[in-house]
Motif scaffolding. Structure first.
Motif, PDB file in Angstrom:
ATOM      1  N   VAL A 158       0.790  -1.236   0.000  1.00 19.54           N
ATOM      2  CA  VAL A 158       0.000   0.000   0.000  1.00 19.54           C
ATOM      3  C   VAL A 158       0.826   1.293   0.000  1.00 19.54           C
ATOM      4  CG1 VAL A 158      -2.001  -1.092   1.097  1.00 19.54           C
ATOM      5  CG2 VAL A 158      -0.324   0.115   2.512  1.00 19.54           C
ATOM      6  N   HIS A 159       2.157   1.168   0.031  1.00 20.80           N
ATOM      7  CA  HIS A 159       2.935   2.400  -0.102  1.00 20.80           C
ATOM      8  C   HIS A 159       4.302   2.149  -0.722  1.00 20.80           C
ATOM      9  CE1 HIS A 159       4.269   6.410   0.227  1.00 20.80           C
ATOM     10  NE2 HIS A 159       5.169   6.174   1.152  1.00 20.80           N
ATOM     11  N   THR A 160       4.444   2.591  -1.967  1.00 15.15           N
ATOM     12  CA  THR A 160       5.728   2.464  -2.664  1.00 15.15           C
ATOM     13  C   THR A 160       6.095   3.798  -3.306  1.00 15.15           C
ATOM     14  OG1 THR A 160       4.689   1.877  -4.770  1.00 15.15           O
ATOM     15  CG2 THR A 160       5.276   0.059  -3.322  1.00 15.15           C
ATOM     16  N   HIS A 161       7.372   3.906  -3.645  1.00 15.23           N
ATOM     17  CA  HIS A 161       7.870   4.979  -4.522  1.00 15.23           C
ATOM     18  C   HIS A 161       8.744   4.245  -5.533  1.00 15.23           C
ATOM     19  CE1 HIS A 161       6.962   8.415  -1.702  1.00 15.23           C
ATOM     20  NE2 HIS A 161       7.184   7.502  -0.774  1.00 15.23           N
ATOM     21  N   LEU A 162       8.117   3.484  -6.430  1.00 13.53           N
ATOM     22  CA  LEU A 162       8.907   2.671  -7.361  1.00 13.53           C
ATOM     23  C   LEU A 162       9.765   3.532  -8.290  1.00 13.53           C
ATOM     24  CD1 LEU A 162       6.385  -0.162  -8.342  1.00 13.53           C
ATOM     25  CD2 LEU A 162       8.041  -0.122  -6.483  1.00 13.53           C
ATOM     26  N   VAL A 207      -1.511  10.808   1.755  1.00 15.84           N
ATOM     27  CA  VAL A 207      -0.641  11.848   2.319  1.00 15.84           C
ATOM     28  C   VAL A 207       0.284  11.228   3.370  1.00 15.84           C
ATOM     29  CG1 VAL A 207      -2.442  12.494   4.006  1.00 15.84           C
ATOM     30  CG2 VAL A 207      -0.618  14.128   3.458  1.00 15.84           C
ATOM     31  N   HIS A 208       1.558  11.615   3.341  1.00 15.51           N
ATOM     32  CA  HIS A 208       2.466  11.212   4.419  1.00 15.51           C
ATOM     33  C   HIS A 208       2.050  11.997   5.647  1.00 15.51           C
ATOM     34  CE1 HIS A 208       4.882  10.236   0.813  1.00 15.51           C
ATOM     35  NE2 HIS A 208       5.464   9.317   1.562  1.00 15.51           N
ATOM     36  N   LEU A 209       1.758  11.295   6.728  1.00 13.84           N
ATOM     37  CA  LEU A 209       1.169  11.995   7.876  1.00 13.84           C
ATOM     38  C   LEU A 209       1.651  11.443   9.221  1.00 13.84           C
ATOM     39  CD1 LEU A 209      -0.876  14.039   9.024  1.00 13.84           C
ATOM     40  CD2 LEU A 209      -2.651  12.314   8.729  1.00 13.84           C
ATOM     41  N   ILE A 253      -0.298   7.856   5.315  1.00 13.83           N
ATOM     42  CA  ILE A 253       0.909   7.030   5.274  1.00 13.83           C
ATOM     43  C   ILE A 253       1.768   7.306   6.511  1.00 13.83           C
ATOM     44  CG2 ILE A 253       2.956   6.460   3.898  1.00 13.83           C
ATOM     45  CD1 ILE A 253       1.302   8.024   1.566  1.00 13.83           C
ATOM     46  N   HIS A 254       2.109   6.261   7.235  1.00 10.16           N
ATOM     47  CA  HIS A 254       2.958   6.241   8.438  1.00 10.16           C
ATOM     48  C   HIS A 254       2.147   6.290   9.739  1.00 10.16           C
ATOM     49  CE1 HIS A 254       6.631   6.132   6.188  1.00 10.16           C
ATOM     50  NE2 HIS A 254       6.288   7.213   5.517  1.00 10.16           N
ATOM     51  N   CYS A 255       1.600   7.437  10.115  1.00 14.41           N
ATOM     52  CA  CYS A 255       0.817   7.545  11.362  1.00 14.41           C
ATOM     53  C   CYS A 255       1.535   6.931  12.565  1.00 14.41           C
ATOM     54  CB  CYS A 255      -0.566   6.918  11.195  1.00 14.41           C
ATOM     55  SG  CYS A 255      -1.623   7.909  10.142  1.00 14.41           S
ATOM     56  N   THR A 283       5.972  -0.803   1.944  1.00 15.38           N
ATOM     57  CA  THR A 283       7.423  -0.844   2.164  1.00 15.38           C
ATOM     58  C   THR A 283       8.037   0.544   2.212  1.00 15.38           C
ATOM     59  OG1 THR A 283       7.682  -1.041  -0.207  1.00 15.38           O
ATOM     60  CG2 THR A 283       7.824  -3.076   1.085  1.00 15.38           C
ATOM     61  N   ASP A 284       7.354   1.548   1.579  1.00 12.19           N
ATOM     62  CA  ASP A 284       8.023   2.814   1.313  1.00 12.19           C
ATOM     63  C   ASP A 284       9.117   2.545   0.270  1.00 12.19           C
ATOM     64  OD1 ASP A 284       8.298   5.532   1.506  1.00 12.19           O
ATOM     65  OD2 ASP A 284       8.619   5.570   3.654  1.00 12.19           O
ATOM     66  N   SER A 285      10.015   3.478   0.035  1.00 11.21           N
ATOM     67  CA  SER A 285      10.960   3.294  -1.085  1.00 11.21           C
ATOM     68  C   SER A 285      12.234   2.597  -0.648  1.00 11.21           C
ATOM     69  CB  SER A 285      11.314   4.655  -1.684  1.00 11.21           C
ATOM     70  OG  SER A 285      12.348   5.246  -0.926  1.00 11.21           O
TER      71      SER A 285
HETATM   72 ZN   LIG Z   1       6.724   7.502   1.350  1.00 11.35          ZN
END
Ligand SMILES: [Zn+2]
Length: 396
Positions: free
Chosen positions: A62-66, A207-209, A261-263, A312-314
């Motif tokens: 649910v969270h990538t920066h490919l 949103v990164h939050l 994203i994150h929380c 995973t994030d990037s």
């Molecule tokens: Zn990110």
């Protein structure tokens, strides 16, 4: 048509099936799931057999920066605020074609791990192009930045143009959303404008939050390293006397389907706000650990009834795109991990009617993993077979 038989089939919404099989129809949708003996075997179906392996729904990251795959191991900054600035420099130094090559490598890497759906936040649209080129599934949130109120018009014009471009490439398998990056890179007025745009155009928003303590310091007190770096750029900073979650609620960013994203930096009141506004959370534990943000109170978030998926994030933050490793560091048991990586991930993206479990009528997204001892979760990260919409996209 595709018929796959495996040692154990994990439908997720039903108990595991020993010696099970899945039949995916010519329309790319699941036509049957069950014990091998009870699943039809039409002559025209391609038949594959994995007796010692497990078959699961395709995994959801649910969270990538490919588009940043090429930045693996290239940002050595330890301090988060400096790390963010360094990512920006590295991106600015990247030629456009390299983003596409990076996104393509990232997408193939995901498929090699049984991930069939990605939620990308990116500014270049490269992940969407990769999804189109190779026939993948995912949602691409177009990023927008602009910490100065003076940038609102330019940022909005760019965002609208990019969204228009991405929408031409969208299908039922490829969705488009928007992502005002984070409270430390987006001004109050830009947040309001993006939120209104998303609402009017029916676009999902990510949103990164509440990621770092530095972000909380900036929002609550108008202080700390983010505040200093903004002021150094001539941008005025005000204290808002509240948490980042409350701040974005006030700006109209937290709406049903918003992906936060994150929380990590959330308290009980924040969780209540996320729940009331029907926001979902992308949990990225290894990224949070790498940047020393701390541990998200993810069990409490889930207990509050907030949909949670794992991201995973990037690879600029984490060593690889191994989603099972994300579940492992969060101490989730194997069955719970499978649920988080499939149905819960799909729900966090608002996609649970189509993907996330093996049920008749759902999309034929699935993964096969070898395992020793056989038939147990979690499997090793490398998939033997990955299928998106009934089409084989990876075979070991
Ligand atoms: Zn990110």
């Amino acid at each position: 048509m595709l018929r796959i038989r495996a040692g154990v089939v994990f439908p997720v919404t039903a108990p595991p099936i020993e010696d099970g099989a899945v039949l995916v129809g010519a329309d790319g949708r699941i036509a049957a799931v069950g014990p091998h003996a009870r699943v039809p075997a039409p002559r025209e179906a391609e038949r594959l057999e994995f007796p010692g392996a497990i078959l699961t729904p395709g995994l959801v990251n649910v969270h990538t920066h490919l588009e940043l795959t090429h930045l693996a191991g290239r940002n050595g900054e330890k301090d988060f605020v400096k790390w963010i600035a360094r990512v920006r420099e590295l991106k600015e130094a990247t030629p456009p074609e390299e983003f596409l090559a990076a996104a393509e490598r990232g997408l193939r890497d995901c498929w090699g791990r049984g991930v069939t759906c990605i939620a990308e936040t990116g500014s270049t649209g490269a992940a969407m192009e990769a999804l189109v080129r190779f026939g993948g599934r995912g949602i691409v949130f177009q990023e927008v930045f602009g910490p100065s109120p003076a940038q609102v018009a330019t940022s909005m014009a760019e965002l609208e143009q990019q969204v228009l471009r991405l929408r031409r490439l969208a299908t039922s398998q490829r969705r488009v959303g928007v992502s005002p990056h984070a409270p430390y890179t987006v001004s109050e007025s830009l947040f309001r404008r993006v939120a209104r745009f998303a609402q009017q155009d029916g676009l999902p928003l990510a949103v990164h939050l509440a990621e770092s303590q530095e972000e909380s310091e900036l929002i609550r007190y108008g202080a700390g390293p983010f505040a200093e770096s903004l002021r150094a750029r001539g941008i005025a900073v005000e204290p808002h006397h509240c948490s980042p979650v409350q701040y974005l609620r006030e700006l109209g960013v937290l709406r049903p389907g918003t992906l936060a994203i994150h929380c990590v930096q959330v308290d009980d009141a924040d969780m209540q706000t996320l729940k009331t506004n029907r926001v979902a959370v992308a949990h990225c534990p290894r990224s949070n650990r790498a940047h020393a943000h701390g541990w998200a109170p993810i069990s409490a978030v889930r207990d509050a009834g907030i949909p949670v998926g794992i991201g995973t994030d990037s690879v600029a933050s984490v060593p690889d795109l191994d989603v099972w490793a994300e579940a492992r560091v969060s101490w989730f048991g194997a069955d719970e991990a499978l649920r988080l990586l499939t149905l819960d991930g799909a729900r966090a993206l608002g996609w649970e009617r189509d993907i996330g479990s093996l049920e008749t009528g759902k999309a034929g997204d699935l993964a096969v993993f070898a395992h020793s001892p056989p038939h147990r979760l979690p499997p090793p990260p490398a998939a033997l077979l990955t299928v998106v919409g009934g089409r084989i996209v990876h075979r070991a």
